[in-house]
Design a protein around this motif. Sequence first.
Motif, PDB file in Angstrom:
ATOM      1  N   ILE A 142       0.832  -1.212   0.000  1.00 11.86           N
ATOM      2  CA  ILE A 142       0.000   0.000   0.000  1.00 11.86           C
ATOM      3  C   ILE A 142       0.865   1.260   0.000  1.00 11.86           C
ATOM      4  O   ILE A 142       0.429   2.332  -0.424  1.00 11.86           O
ATOM      5  N   SER A 143       2.122   1.136   0.430  1.00  9.77           N
ATOM      6  CA  SER A 143       3.047   2.276   0.428  1.00  9.77           C
ATOM      7  C   SER A 143       3.366   2.761  -0.978  1.00  9.77           C
ATOM      8  O   SER A 143       3.866   3.876  -1.156  1.00  9.77           O
ATOM      9  N   LYS A 144       3.065   1.947  -1.993  1.00 10.27           N
ATOM     10  CA  LYS A 144       3.412   2.294  -3.375  1.00 10.27           C
ATOM     11  C   LYS A 144       2.305   3.073  -4.086  1.00 10.27           C
ATOM     12  O   LYS A 144       2.469   3.454  -5.249  1.00 10.27           O
ATOM     13  N   VAL A 145       1.164   3.267  -3.427  1.00 12.41           N
ATOM     14  CA  VAL A 145       0.044   3.952  -4.086  1.00 12.41           C
ATOM     15  C   VAL A 145      -0.384   5.147  -3.242  1.00 12.41           C
ATOM     16  O   VAL A 145      -0.106   5.215  -2.039  1.00 12.41           O
ATOM     17  N   PRO A 146      -1.076   6.115  -3.850  1.00 14.18           N
ATOM     18  CA  PRO A 146      -1.571   7.267  -3.081  1.00 14.18           C
ATOM     19  C   PRO A 146      -2.566   6.813  -2.005  1.00 14.18           C
ATOM     20  O   PRO A 146      -3.475   6.026  -2.282  1.00 14.18           O
ATOM     21  N   LEU A 147      -2.385   7.328  -0.793  1.00  8.58           N
ATOM     22  CA  LEU A 147      -3.267   6.954   0.311  1.00  8.58           C
ATOM     23  C   LEU A 147      -4.466   7.901   0.348  1.00  8.58           C
ATOM     24  O   LEU A 147      -4.504   8.864   1.109  1.00  8.58           O
ATOM     25  N   SER A 148      -5.451   7.611  -0.479  1.00  6.62           N
ATOM     26  CA  SER A 148      -6.662   8.427  -0.516  1.00  6.62           C
ATOM     27  C   SER A 148      -7.460   8.226   0.767  1.00  6.62           C
ATOM     28  O   SER A 148      -7.300   7.210   1.460  1.00  6.62           O
ATOM     29  N   PRO A 149      -8.337   9.171   1.113  1.00  8.12           N
ATOM     30  CA  PRO A 149      -9.188   8.985   2.296  1.00  8.12           C
ATOM     31  C   PRO A 149     -10.002   7.698   2.218  1.00  8.12           C
ATOM     32  O   PRO A 149     -10.188   7.016   3.236  1.00  8.12           O
ATOM     33  N   GLN A 150     -10.447   7.343   1.022  1.00  3.09           N
ATOM     34  CA  GLN A 150     -11.244   6.115   0.864  1.00  3.09           C
ATOM     35  C   GLN A 150     -10.413   4.870   1.153  1.00  3.09           C
ATOM     36  O   GLN A 150     -10.884   3.923   1.798  1.00  3.09           O
ATOM     37  N   LEU A 151      -9.158   4.873   0.691  1.00  2.00           N
ATOM     38  CA  LEU A 151      -8.296   3.723   0.937  1.00  2.00           C
ATOM     39  C   LEU A 151      -7.922   3.635   2.415  1.00  2.00           C
ATOM     40  O   LEU A 151      -7.877   2.545   2.996  1.00  2.00           O
ATOM     41  N   LEU A 152      -7.673   4.774   3.049  1.00  2.00           N
ATOM     42  CA  LEU A 152      -7.369   4.781   4.484  1.00  2.00           C
ATOM     43  C   LEU A 152      -8.571   4.293   5.292  1.00  2.00           C
ATOM     44  O   LEU A 152      -8.409   3.588   6.296  1.00  2.00           O
ATOM     45  N   HIS A 153      -9.770   4.680   4.868  1.00  2.00           N
ATOM     46  CA  HIS A 153     -10.988   4.189   5.515  1.00  2.00           C
ATOM     47  C   HIS A 153     -11.033   2.667   5.427  1.00  2.00           C
ATOM     48  O   HIS A 153     -11.375   1.976   6.397  1.00  2.00           O
ATOM     49  N   LYS A 154     -10.644   2.130   4.276  1.00  2.00           N
ATOM     50  CA  LYS A 154     -10.630   0.679   4.085  1.00  2.00           C
ATOM     51  C   LYS A 154      -9.583   0.019   4.972  1.00  2.00           C
ATOM     52  O   LYS A 154      -9.788  -1.098   5.467  1.00  2.00           O
ATOM     53  N   VAL A 155      -8.472   0.697   5.189  1.00  2.00           N
ATOM     54  CA  VAL A 155      -7.437   0.175   6.091  1.00  2.00           C
ATOM     55  C   VAL A 155      -8.009   0.003   7.498  1.00  2.00           C
ATOM     56  O   VAL A 155      -7.837  -1.042   8.139  1.00  2.00           O
ATOM     57  N   GLY A 156      -8.689   1.045   7.991  1.00  2.00           N
ATOM     58  CA  GLY A 156      -9.282   0.955   9.320  1.00  2.00           C
ATOM     59  C   GLY A 156     -10.333  -0.127   9.408  1.00  2.00           C
ATOM     60  O   GLY A 156     -10.389  -0.890  10.387  1.00  2.00           O
ATOM     61  N   GLN A 157     -11.154  -0.218   8.388  1.00  2.00           N
ATOM     62  CA  GLN A 157     -12.198  -1.237   8.339  1.00  2.00           C
ATOM     63  C   GLN A 157     -11.589  -2.641   8.335  1.00  2.00           C
ATOM     64  O   GLN A 157     -12.052  -3.540   9.061  1.00  2.00           O
ATOM     65  N   THR A 158     -10.556  -2.816   7.534  1.00  2.00           N
ATOM     66  CA  THR A 158      -9.895  -4.121   7.438  1.00  2.00           C
ATOM     67  C   THR A 158      -9.228  -4.496   8.755  1.00  2.00           C
ATOM     68  O   THR A 158      -9.308  -5.646   9.202  1.00  2.00           O
ATOM     69  N   ALA A 159      -8.569  -3.531   9.398  1.00  2.00           N
ATOM     70  CA  ALA A 159      -7.912  -3.795  10.678  1.00  2.00           C
ATOM     71  C   ALA A 159      -8.922  -4.280  11.721  1.00  2.00           C
ATOM     72  O   ALA A 159      -8.660  -5.238  12.466  1.00  2.00           O
ATOM     73  N   ALA A 160     -10.081  -3.645  11.776  1.00  2.00           N
ATOM     74  CA  ALA A 160     -11.118  -4.048  12.728  1.00  2.00           C
ATOM     75  C   ALA A 160     -11.676  -5.428  12.380  1.00  2.00           C
ATOM     76  O   ALA A 160     -11.951  -6.247  13.270  1.00  2.00           O
ATOM     77  N   ARG A 161     -11.835  -5.711  11.095  1.00  2.00           N
ATOM     78  CA  ARG A 161     -12.322  -7.032  10.668  1.00  2.00           C
ATOM     79  C   ARG A 161     -11.332  -8.120  11.054  1.00  2.00           C
ATOM     80  O   ARG A 161     -11.729  -9.212  11.488  1.00  2.00           O
TER      81      ARG A 161
END
Length: 373
Positions: A142-161
Amino acid sequence: MDRESGFTSRRKVQRVKDKMAEQHAKPKVSQGVAAELMKKHYNLTPSEMRYLPSYDDQNFYVATAEGGQYVLKIMNSEDSKDPTLFELQTYAMAFMHENGLPTQTALRTTTGQDMFLEDMDCGYGLQKYLVRLLTYLPGIPISKVPLSPQLLHKVGQTAARVDNILKEMKHPQLSVLQREGFIWNLSNVLLLEKYMHALDGDPLQEVVKSVLHQYKTFVVPKYASFRKCLIHGDLNDLNLLVQAKESNGHRISGIIDFGDMNISYYVHELAIAIMYMMLEHPEPLEVGGPILAGWESVFPLNEAENDCLFWLVLSRFCQSLVLARYSVTLHPENEEYLMISSKKGITILRRLLEMGKEQVEKIWFQTALQFKN
């Protein structure tokens, strides 16, 4: 574990293990020997092989004539002496995969094992090496792509899952993951005091001492209110893989490196994810809000967890910075490589402290609210 899809985490180089001062016997296996292991234990014929980066183990990318793509992992002989942690990590990956998360799974040997010990001489005399064959996950860090707010939201969602699924995992050896004294558990932040001498003469030492004081006085009394669970423990910017979506943006295609898995607290997983994504974002303060919103869409924080998040993020910065500096004292020849992410980390840590808890939280929480509206 090292990068199981072939990417070497720079944090892995900084990792201070209990046996850090020991010389691990890193395997040095030729492609020919690796191909023989594939044929002998999996009845597979490699059609393409290449070495993958690894710190203290050895990894090969393998495509087979039978059509599959895999990562052959040969663990160092020191870690191979106690396979229990690797058994638990392998079990956890399979459990998460069964529950819909993109994790690697181990291919069974011809005798039905998830892993095996092989006697090999890699220049240190005959020793036993633990070997696994894992599925290969497509994608890039994920460090290789722009960290858009939508992608960061998905990171948080995935971490909780991840944590919600791991909460349901049962295993007779699960207690091994308590990992008392594990230096990278956020519950053990105060163990950093043993390594503070590595910062002697550096103004950073006072910054870290200030954070540790706040952790001791503000966070520790609230642990009784934190909710406990089994966490991945290292959801950093290199342990999450992504692929481009057909429409726009990216989706998370892989969760790798379960080497820091431990029984800890939900809020620790969140703090760790925020800290590492901050390192990769041009505007670090914009990271916390989207990740927090994604997390709370699955698992809302309680009052105590919410109140301690700021200091836990700062504490993770301190772990990373202090242990990187300590690693330099052990391996001064690798200073430039070991300190790759430290310069930016120091800048972010200082800025967070200067702004203060109230101002930073205001940014995080207000941004998180925007996702809910």
